[in-house]
Design an enzyme around this catalytic site. Structure first.
Site, PDB file in Angstrom:
ATOM      1  N   GLY A 409      24.025  12.590  35.017  1.00  0.00           N
ATOM      2  CA  GLY A 409      22.739  11.998  34.488  1.00  0.00           C
ATOM      3  C   GLY A 409      22.973  11.124  33.043  1.00  0.00           C
ATOM      4  O   GLY A 409      24.232  10.935  32.975  1.00  0.00           O
ATOM      5  N   SER A 410      22.226  11.309  32.149  1.00  0.00           N
ATOM      6  CA  SER A 410      22.111  10.569  30.987  1.00  0.00           C
ATOM      7  C   SER A 410      23.287  11.207  29.698  1.00  0.00           C
ATOM      8  O   SER A 410      23.475  10.654  28.902  1.00  0.00           O
ATOM      9  CB  SER A 410      20.969  10.262  30.251  1.00  0.00           C
ATOM     10  OG  SER A 410      20.161   9.509  31.118  1.00  0.00           O
ATOM     11  N   THR A 411      23.932  12.345  30.098  1.00  0.00           N
ATOM     12  CA  THR A 411      24.711  12.953  29.180  1.00  0.00           C
ATOM     13  C   THR A 411      26.182  12.239  29.422  1.00  0.00           C
ATOM     14  O   THR A 411      26.799  12.394  28.534  1.00  0.00           O
ATOM     15  CB  THR A 411      25.119  14.448  29.913  1.00  0.00           C
ATOM     16  OG1 THR A 411      25.411  14.525  30.962  1.00  0.00           O
ATOM     17  CG2 THR A 411      24.202  15.297  29.483  1.00  0.00           C
TER      18      THR A 411
END
Length: 664
Positions: A409-411
């Protein structure tokens, strides 16, 4: 005169032929030794003298040699001897003797012995012969009648595993056998005895029937300690339950030095693993490596990964014993070589803290020192108790998740940002005009995450703080798929983690190229086909702390400390820019990791929510991520993922912050 000469010549020839046909003791001796070396014990017996055959039957003779040699694991038996170079003349009453040297390999090591074989002349109905005089000393010179050859293995101590501070993670002993003493129970009524047995059965996960079976064995007396189960020494809850003063007297504890125990229990179950009895199929596969049916084998975790070094090497001992069982002579002895001990970089304190936060969840977490690459913790949930498995209780191991990969995801956005900055596609001050909640280009549509502004000028800091998907999708499309793949290799994609513990390889793509803009765009914000382990994700953040170097993970303390995996992944300027922006993700009230606010913590990090779905139009499971590090001490970075987290990353953020708070 001529007639007499011819007669004498004829008699001489007859005598010469007669002498050449006479049996020779050298031939009998050599035949005996050849059969011995070839393991043909029945043929050896036929060469024995009649007196020797009175001592032992052929069946007993063959069985004795077979039993002794099999018992000592005999191999490579060979003999050397010298026979007379010149023809010898023997009288029938002579008892010639021939010396020989023997060597063989055994369970206890090589055995060398010297001996001599004495032969006697025997007349037979059909032919005469030379025969070997035999007694027990012909097997080994030190043996006498009634003596036996015994052999046994000398077991090594299995190597132990410790954390960075020397605290035990897998050790020998540390287990208490739990037993009942019948004499103590005789003072109870029948009802009290049944109450005790039921309580013990429930606590030790056994049955009253099994306890009765143990108590009813023929060798049990009033004072006998009758084992009915076991418990780890540090399992105070179970021990206290068995010591409950309200229970009738009868329970006794005895240390078990042969058992294996795991002081961290569930907290390190998937990392350390456990040992267990070798199974038939395992033995078949490993029999050439010296394993036996009585051996223990590392089944999972580091117990399995480091098995070859932890197990050590068996020794052995071969002796001659009298009929009274006393050792008369040690023929060979090789000491066991204990297994190697390992000190890990793991911190038991960090391991416990991560496990506590993941209790009741399904997910994985890793912790590293970002300046050195030392792995401080590897945790998987749900966990299990390895002590219960070793002690034979009905405990099922669970899937290890820290060695698997998941959509980050956004990591992943800071990686896209770093590559964009290095390529000049992103500059900190540049603002993208992003209007509305969606962005569309050539049929590819991106939706902004809730919390990102609907209509504003967005720069890199804004995009990281608010986690703006549209910003990173547009920027990766500018970078281009081929360039992005090339630069991503510097973050360890396309190769396995250089770690003692096997971790599933991360990936950017299922194939070799980005065939669609949609796939490339989704990759920019951590969706698409990206798969990463929690540990690899943490390592990709180390350049933000070190100023550009990607640190090599280290799990075993004996390995070189502070090694760089990939040098100069990014410039110091790039690392500084992203480091400050990730600090704002936590400190800025608009940041996705701002809540909950914990006084005294100084963190930088990134949240992520990976949505798993089969099609664009359906709702899927959300895995929540948060990765953060302490910006003051810079000695702890935590990467945590929780599956099917309600609220995605917002559910994970407080758990990671709790870890830092607990370890301050």
């Amino acid at each position: 005169m001529k007639w007499w000469r011819l007669m004498f010549v004829g008699i001489g020839l007859i005598l010469l032929v007669a002498c050449s046909d006479q049996p020779k003791p050298e031939d009998a001796f050599q035949s005996y030794m050849d059969h011995w070396e070839s393991g043909e014990y029945g043929q050896m017996y036929e060469i024995l003298s009649e007196n020797s055959k009175q001592l032992i039957s052929k069946e007993e003779f063959v069985d004795r040699y077979t039993t002794i040699y099999e018992g000592i694991d005999m191999a490579n038996l060979s003999f050397t001897y010298e026979l007379p170079e010149e023809e010898q003349e023997y009288e029938t009453e002579d008892t010639p003797s021939f010396e020989f040297e023997g060597t063989l390999d055994s369970l206890g090591g090589p055995i060398e012995f010297s001996n001599a074989a004495t032969l006697v002349y025997e007349e037979g109905e059909e032919s005469d012969r030379w025969a070997v005089q035999w007694n027990s000393s012909m097997i080994f010179p030190e043996m006498e009648e009634g003596d036996e050859v015994r052999a046994w293995t000398l077991d090594p101590e299995r190597g132990e595993i410790f954390d960075a501070n020397g605290s035990p993670l897998a050790v020998n002993g540390g287990v208490l056998n739990v037993g009942l003493v019948p004499g103590w129970m005789e003072e109870h009524t029948e009802e009290e005895t049944e109450t005790l047995k039921k309580a013990v059965a429930e606590i030790l996960d056994t049955t009253v029937e099994e306890i009765d079976q143990q108590l009813n064995q023929s060798w049990v007396t009033a004072d006998t300690f009758v084992p009915v189960g076991a418990v780890a020494e540090n399992d105070q809850e179970t021990i206290e339950a068995l010591k409950d003063e309200e229970l009738p007297r009868g329970v006794k504890f005895q240390p078990d030095q042969e058992a294996r125990s795991y002081p961290l229990g569930e907290a390190a179950a998937h990392l350390i693993g456990y040992v267990g009895p070798i199974q038939a199929e395992e033995l078949e596969e490993l029999k050439d490596e010296g394993y036996t049916a009585e051996d223990q084998l590392g089944k999972t975790g580091l117990e399995s990964v480091l098995e070859d070094q932890l197990r050590g090497e068996e020794g052995g001992k071969v002796v001659i014993q009298t009929d009274a069982g006393e050792t008369k002579e040690v023929l060979a002895e090789t000491a066991a070589k204990d297994g190697k001990d390992f000190n890990l970089t793991i911190s038991s304190e960090v391991q416990r803290s991560l496990h506590e936060q993941l209790s009741g969840e399904s997910g994985a977490a890793s912790a590293v020192n970002p300046t050195t690459g030392d792995v401080l913790a590897l945790v998987s949930a749900p966990a299990y108790d390895p002590n219960a498995v070793v002690l034979g209780r009905d405990e099922k191991s669970t899937l290890n998740k820290f060695n698997r990969t998941y959509s980050p995801g956004s990591t992943f956005k800071p990686i896209t940002a770093a590559i964009g900055l290095e390529q000049g596609v992103i500059t900190p001050e540049e603002e993208l005009s992003i209007t509305g909640t969606t962005y569309e280009q050539n049929g590819y549509t991106v939706t902004r995450v809730p919390g990102a502004a609907e209509d504003e000028q967005v720069n890199l800091r804004d995009a990281l703080v608010r986690s703006d998907n549209i910003y990173f999708a547009r920027k990766i499309l500018e970078i281009g798929g081929e360039t992005f793949l090339q630069e991503a290799r510097e973050f360890g994609f396309g190769e396995g983690l250089p770690l003692t513990f096997p971790i599933e390889n991360s990936q950017l793509l299922n194939g070799d190229t980005f065939e669609r803009d949609a796939l490339l765009g989704d990759t920019g914000f951590g969706q698409g086909e990206i798969q990463m382990s929690s540990l690899h994700l943490a390592l990709t953040y180390t350049p933000f702390v070190t100023g550009g170097d990607l640190m090599k993970p280290r799990l075993v303390s004996s390995e070189d400390e502070g090694q760089v995996w990939h040098e100069n992944v990014m410039s110091e300027d790039t690392a500084s820019i992203i480091r400050e922006d990730l600090n704002a993700v936590v400190e800025d009230p608009a940041g996705t990791a701002h809540e909950p606010v914990m006084e005294g913590l100084s963190l930088a990090g990134k949240t992520g929510t990976a949505e798993l779905k089969q099609s664009q139009n359906e709702d899927g499971q959300e895995n929540g991520w948060f990765i953060a590090w302490d910006t003051e001490s810079q000695d702890l970075m935590v990467s945590m993922m929780i599956e099917d987290a309600e609220g995605g990353s917002h559910y994970v953020v407080p758990k990671v912050k709790n870890v830092f708070q607990a370890l301050r």
